[in-house]
Design a protein around this motif. Structure first.
Motif, PDB file in Angstrom:
ATOM      1  N   LEU A   1       0.829  -1.207   0.000  1.00  0.00           N
ATOM      2  CA  LEU A   1       0.000   0.000   0.000  1.00  0.00           C
ATOM      3  C   LEU A   1       0.862   1.255   0.000  1.00  0.00           C
ATOM      4  CD1 LEU A   1      -2.902  -0.811   2.469  1.00  0.00           C
ATOM      5  CD2 LEU A   1      -3.082  -0.333   0.037  1.00  0.00           C
ATOM      6  N   GLY A   2       1.983   1.217   0.714  1.00  0.00           N
ATOM      7  CA  GLY A   2       2.884   2.367   0.752  1.00  0.00           C
ATOM      8  C   GLY A   2       3.431   2.712  -0.616  1.00  0.00           C
ATOM      9  N   VAL A   3       3.808   1.694  -1.390  1.00  0.00           N
ATOM     10  CA  VAL A   3       4.314   1.948  -2.742  1.00  0.00           C
ATOM     11  C   VAL A   3       3.201   2.535  -3.611  1.00  0.00           C
ATOM     12  CG1 VAL A   3       5.202   0.855  -4.831  1.00  0.00           C
ATOM     13  CG2 VAL A   3       6.131   0.223  -2.612  1.00  0.00           C
ATOM     14  N   GLY A   4       2.011   1.950  -3.530  1.00  0.00           N
ATOM     15  CA  GLY A   4       0.891   2.472  -4.327  1.00  0.00           C
ATOM     16  C   GLY A   4       0.524   3.896  -3.953  1.00  0.00           C
ATOM     17  N   VAL A   5       0.480   4.173  -2.659  1.00  0.00           N
ATOM     18  CA  VAL A   5       0.152   5.533  -2.210  1.00  0.00           C
ATOM     19  C   VAL A   5       1.262   6.505  -2.596  1.00  0.00           C
ATOM     20  CG1 VAL A   5      -0.261   6.948  -0.154  1.00  0.00           C
ATOM     21  CG2 VAL A   5      -1.384   4.742  -0.379  1.00  0.00           C
ATOM     22  N   SER A   6       2.516   6.067  -2.535  1.00  0.00           N
ATOM     23  CA  SER A   6       3.620   6.944  -2.957  1.00  0.00           C
ATOM     24  C   SER A   6       3.494   7.336  -4.417  1.00  0.00           C
ATOM     25  CB  SER A   6       4.967   6.243  -2.746  1.00  0.00           C
ATOM     26  OG  SER A   6       5.281   6.164  -1.404  1.00  0.00           O
ATOM     27  N   LEU A   7       3.214   6.352  -5.258  1.00  0.00           N
ATOM     28  CA  LEU A   7       3.069   6.656  -6.682  1.00  0.00           C
ATOM     29  C   LEU A   7       1.860   7.555  -6.930  1.00  0.00           C
ATOM     30  CD1 LEU A   7       3.981   3.161  -8.159  1.00  0.00           C
ATOM     31  CD2 LEU A   7       5.428   5.186  -7.953  1.00  0.00           C
ATOM     32  N   ALA A   8       0.765   7.307  -6.214  1.00  0.00           N
ATOM     33  CA  ALA A   8      -0.420   8.157  -6.363  1.00  0.00           C
ATOM     34  C   ALA A   8      -0.134   9.580  -5.887  1.00  0.00           C
ATOM     35  CB  ALA A   8      -1.594   7.558  -5.587  1.00  0.00           C
ATOM     36  N   LEU A   9       0.565   9.720  -4.770  1.00  0.00           N
ATOM     37  CA  LEU A   9       0.914  11.060  -4.289  1.00  0.00           C
ATOM     38  C   LEU A   9       1.825  11.785  -5.278  1.00  0.00           C
ATOM     39  CD1 LEU A   9       1.566  10.424  -0.489  1.00  0.00           C
ATOM     40  CD2 LEU A   9      -0.228  11.849  -1.480  1.00  0.00           C
ATOM     41  N   GLY A  10       2.766  11.047  -5.862  1.00  0.00           N
ATOM     42  CA  GLY A  10       3.643  11.649  -6.869  1.00  0.00           C
ATOM     43  C   GLY A  10       2.855  12.164  -8.056  1.00  0.00           C
ATOM     44  N   LEU A  11       1.868  11.372  -8.502  1.00  0.00           N
ATOM     45  CA  LEU A  11       1.032  11.819  -9.615  1.00  0.00           C
ATOM     46  C   LEU A  11       0.181  13.023  -9.233  1.00  0.00           C
ATOM     47  CD1 LEU A  11      -0.139   8.404 -11.088  1.00  0.00           C
ATOM     48  CD2 LEU A  11       1.299  10.109 -12.193  1.00  0.00           C
ATOM     49  N   LEU A  12      -0.390  13.012  -8.047  1.00  0.00           N
ATOM     50  CA  LEU A  12      -1.217  14.144  -7.616  1.00  0.00           C
ATOM     51  C   LEU A  12      -0.396  15.430  -7.497  1.00  0.00           C
ATOM     52  CD1 LEU A  12      -3.461  12.479  -4.899  1.00  0.00           C
ATOM     53  CD2 LEU A  12      -4.197  13.393  -7.100  1.00  0.00           C
ATOM     54  N   VAL A  13       0.785  15.316  -6.924  1.00  0.00           N
ATOM     55  CA  VAL A  13       1.637  16.507  -6.778  1.00  0.00           C
ATOM     56  C   VAL A  13       2.058  17.029  -8.142  1.00  0.00           C
ATOM     57  CG1 VAL A  13       3.923  17.258  -5.992  1.00  0.00           C
ATOM     58  CG2 VAL A  13       2.434  16.012  -4.450  1.00  0.00           C
ATOM     59  N   SER A  14       2.458  16.133  -9.042  1.00  0.00           N
ATOM     60  CA  SER A  14       2.895  16.601 -10.362  1.00  0.00           C
ATOM     61  C   SER A  14       1.730  17.185 -11.159  1.00  0.00           C
ATOM     62  CB  SER A  14       3.567  15.467 -11.136  1.00  0.00           C
ATOM     63  OG  SER A  14       2.667  14.411 -11.345  1.00  0.00           O
ATOM     64  N   GLN A  15       0.554  16.580 -11.075  1.00  0.00           N
ATOM     65  CA  GLN A  15      -0.610  17.135 -11.775  1.00  0.00           C
ATOM     66  C   GLN A  15      -0.992  18.503 -11.215  1.00  0.00           C
ATOM     67  OE1 GLN A  15      -2.479  16.122 -14.447  1.00  0.00           O
ATOM     68  NE2 GLN A  15      -0.837  14.655 -14.742  1.00  0.00           N
ATOM     69  N   ALA A  16      -0.928  18.661  -9.904  1.00  0.00           N
ATOM     70  CA  ALA A  16      -1.241  19.961  -9.307  1.00  0.00           C
ATOM     71  C   ALA A  16      -0.238  21.023  -9.749  1.00  0.00           C
ATOM     72  CB  ALA A  16      -1.255  19.841  -7.789  1.00  0.00           C
ATOM     73  N   MET A  17       1.037  20.651  -9.814  1.00  0.00           N
ATOM     74  CA  MET A  17       2.042  21.625 -10.246  1.00  0.00           C
ATOM     75  C   MET A  17       1.860  22.006 -11.709  1.00  0.00           C
ATOM     76  SD  MET A  17       5.578  20.687  -8.252  1.00  0.00           S
ATOM     77  CE  MET A  17       5.870  19.282  -9.255  1.00  0.00           C
ATOM     78  N   VAL A  18       1.520  21.038 -12.551  1.00  0.00           N
ATOM     79  CA  VAL A  18       1.276  21.353 -13.962  1.00  0.00           C
ATOM     80  C   VAL A  18       0.053  22.250 -14.090  1.00  0.00           C
ATOM     81  CG1 VAL A  18       0.563  20.347 -16.164  1.00  0.00           C
ATOM     82  CG2 VAL A  18       2.456  19.334 -14.901  1.00  0.00           C
ATOM     83  N   TYR A  19      -1.002  21.916 -13.360  1.00  0.00           N
ATOM     84  CA  TYR A  19      -2.230  22.703 -13.406  1.00  0.00           C
ATOM     85  C   TYR A  19      -1.989  24.140 -12.933  1.00  0.00           C
ATOM     86  CZ  TYR A  19      -7.016  24.149 -12.525  1.00  0.00           C
ATOM     87  OH  TYR A  19      -8.194  24.834 -12.509  1.00  0.00           O
ATOM     88  N   LEU A  20      -1.177  24.305 -11.896  1.00  0.00           N
ATOM     89  CA  LEU A  20      -0.887  25.633 -11.354  1.00  0.00           C
ATOM     90  C   LEU A  20       0.269  26.333 -12.070  1.00  0.00           C
ATOM     91  CD1 LEU A  20      -1.200  24.763  -7.570  1.00  0.00           C
ATOM     92  CD2 LEU A  20      -2.844  26.014  -8.982  1.00  0.00           C
ATOM     93  N   ARG A  21       0.821  25.676 -13.087  1.00  0.00           N
ATOM     94  CA  ARG A  21       1.952  26.195 -13.863  1.00  0.00           C
ATOM     95  C   ARG A  21       3.158  26.498 -12.974  1.00  0.00           C
ATOM     96  NH1 ARG A  21      -1.202  29.905 -18.276  1.00  0.00           N
ATOM     97  NH2 ARG A  21      -2.643  28.252 -18.842  1.00  0.00           N
ATOM     98  N   LEU A  22       3.422  25.565 -12.064  1.00  0.00           N
ATOM     99  CA  LEU A  22       4.555  25.676 -11.148  1.00  0.00           C
ATOM    100  C   LEU A  22       5.483  24.470 -11.262  1.00  0.00           C
ATOM    101  CD1 LEU A  22       2.642  26.857  -7.944  1.00  0.00           C
ATOM    102  CD2 LEU A  22       4.064  28.250  -9.450  1.00  0.00           C
ATOM    103  N   TRP A  23       5.491  23.818 -12.421  1.00  0.00           N
ATOM    104  CA  TRP A  23       6.235  22.579 -12.556  1.00  0.00           C
ATOM    105  C   TRP A  23       7.715  22.780 -12.306  1.00  0.00           C
ATOM    106  CZ3 TRP A  23       6.410  17.708 -12.106  1.00  0.00           C
ATOM    107  CH2 TRP A  23       7.478  16.992 -12.628  1.00  0.00           C
ATOM    108  N   SER A  24       8.240  21.978 -11.388  1.00  0.00           N
ATOM    109  CA  SER A  24       9.662  21.948 -11.098  1.00  0.00           C
ATOM    110  C   SER A  24       9.946  20.635 -10.377  1.00  0.00           C
ATOM    111  CB  SER A  24      10.047  23.127 -10.196  1.00  0.00           C
ATOM    112  OG  SER A  24      11.314  22.918  -9.625  1.00  0.00           O
ATOM    113  N   PRO A  25      10.922  19.871 -10.848  1.00  0.00           N
ATOM    114  CA  PRO A  25      11.240  18.616 -10.148  1.00  0.00           C
ATOM    115  C   PRO A  25      11.636  18.847  -8.686  1.00  0.00           C
ATOM    116  CG  PRO A  25      12.295  18.664 -12.300  1.00  0.00           C
ATOM    117  CD  PRO A  25      11.711  20.020 -12.076  1.00  0.00           C
ATOM    118  N   LEU A  26      12.369  19.928  -8.415  1.00  0.00           N
ATOM    119  CA  LEU A  26      12.768  20.208  -7.041  1.00  0.00           C
ATOM    120  C   LEU A  26      11.555  20.525  -6.173  1.00  0.00           C
ATOM    121  CD1 LEU A  26      14.949  20.565  -4.931  1.00  0.00           C
ATOM    122  CD2 LEU A  26      15.241  22.919  -5.731  1.00  0.00           C
ATOM    123  N   ARG A  27      10.614  21.304  -6.711  1.00  0.00           N
ATOM    124  CA  ARG A  27       9.387  21.599  -5.951  1.00  0.00           C
ATOM    125  C   ARG A  27       8.573  20.340  -5.700  1.00  0.00           C
ATOM    126  NH1 ARG A  27       7.531  26.750  -9.388  1.00  0.00           N
ATOM    127  NH2 ARG A  27       8.954  28.262  -8.483  1.00  0.00           N
TER     128      ARG A  27
END
Length: 130
Positions: A75-101
């Protein structure tokens, strides 16, 4: 009777259940340090990818106190991947994409979950010391 504040070895007094969240906090700091110091990619890739794939979700899943450890890891691996997708989608949506962020946001999520678990695990010990 020695109080915790008087003990020269404060880490020696941590209960066993408090060590996993402490390790999550230390791993987050180590991964951010590797990235911020611009360590060569050969050295940095494996620890950062392992952290992103396991730690944020595992820190969140540990709050559920599941009795089955392999299930918690999966479950930890699945939740980690889901959190990574949610964070990256939010950054793209907010036009704040940065790997460091993105890494910083996931370290913040894992650190918040680890702090919550650490506080929960230390609360009974603090109640007895008073």
């Amino acid at each position: 009777m020695t109080r915790i504040a008087d003990d020269p070895r404060p880490w020696g007094r941590l209960p066993r259940r408090a060590w996993p969240p402490v390790l999550v906090l230390l791993a987050g700091g180590a991964v951010l340090t590797l990235v911020l110091l611009d360590v060569p990619g050969v050295v940095r890739a494996a620890p950062v990818l392992a952290y992103l794939a396991v730690v944020p979700g595992a820190a969140c899943v540990r709050l559920l106190r599941l009795p089955d450890r392999p299930l918690g890891l999966l479950l930890g691996v699945g939740v980690s991947l889901a959190l990574g997708l949610l964070v990256s989608q939010a950054m793209v949506y907010l036009r704040l994409w940065s790997p460091l962020r993105g890494l910083a946001a996931l370290v913040a999520v894992a650190s918040l979950a680890a702090c919550a678990e650490l506080l929960r695990s230390l609360r009974p010990a603090a109640g007895r010391a008073s």
